[in-house]
Design an enzyme around this catalytic site. Sequence first.
Site: not given
Length: 395
Positions: A109, A132, A158, A254, A278
Amino acid sequence: MRLADCHNFHDFRRLAKRRLPSPIFDYIDGAADDESTFARNRAAFDEVDLVPNILRGVDEVDLSTTVLGQKLDLPVYCSPTALQRLFHHEGERAVGAAAETYGTMFGVSSLGTVSLEELRKKHSTPQVYQFYFHRDRGLNRAMMERAKEAGVEVMMLTVDSITGGNRERDKRTGFSIPFRLNARGLTQFALKPAWALNYVTHEKFALPQLDAHVKMGSGTASIGQYFTEMLDPSMTWDDAAEMVDLWGGPFCLKGVMAPEDAVRAAEIGCQGIVISNHGGRQLDGSRAPFDQLDEIVQAAGERLDVILDSGVTRGTHVLKALSLGAKAVGLGRYYLFPLAAAGRPGVERALGLMRDELIRGMRLMGRTRVDQLTPDNLRFRSGAMAMARAGQTPG
């Protein structure tokens, strides 16, 4: 309770709860608002039944699959999740090693606690980078370029987290990174001194994907502030298309939940999507990914790889998702609780149990390969799915 006493997701969760201070346990375990979507994620799998076939000769079972251009020995992978060294000092190192042991993919991540470069050098199995979209477009490009230089195979943007979900468990304890705990939260940490000793006797907590850009570790920003102030809620399809072009390799979105968004993802060049809410941590009251799976596969499954996550705790859940057309299934809490409970041995035990459940389930279903799973071996109890596939309206 020992690791050897853990035989399923619920056992790992109980062991993790014994070892973690409750603010950290609740960060993993909790979800948004009333947590109704979180509950629905798992319940959705209970509304469909498997229909096994017999006498099919299933001495050998092949669980391998190819997704996003990556050959995996298992149809499950370890989804990218944040803050892993907060749960256990090994963090992503444990998860990457366990994923390699079982020949599957793992994710890192943007809020990961071990660097992309270290993990890419250590492990040969495919690696996903989840990032992100920031207001600072230069930061987005820099993060993607860094991942490319590190040798990461798959980029995962995401798209359901342009603002943080309302996670009330965290608000009650004051949980944030850096820690700003209230009296209740501090009391819970004091009750678990073993965790505190582990935390302070290992390397300093860091967010290496962001530390060069965001001073989170110095107390100038919290995770909540990061989502609120640095991420860009104005992100559009044009922005996503630009990221796809910049990456130039396997790229997936995602957090896709609507069929028309899956079609649009294919149109801008995505190789795959992850149907995900999520883990119920963003929009409470939204649909469960499994509820949306068939509709999305029908709309876009021939144009890109459809992946599913959220709510998966059993091998039979995976078999049901694969039967409806998912190419692979992402695991999140399923491996985070084992990580918190026991580090690498915990994650390896969890993945081993999942593999065993999948092999057992395939044999009992009369299937030797995952591509033999189809909607024909499922029955939805309500009948709504069958009617929808036939173009009829329930009523």
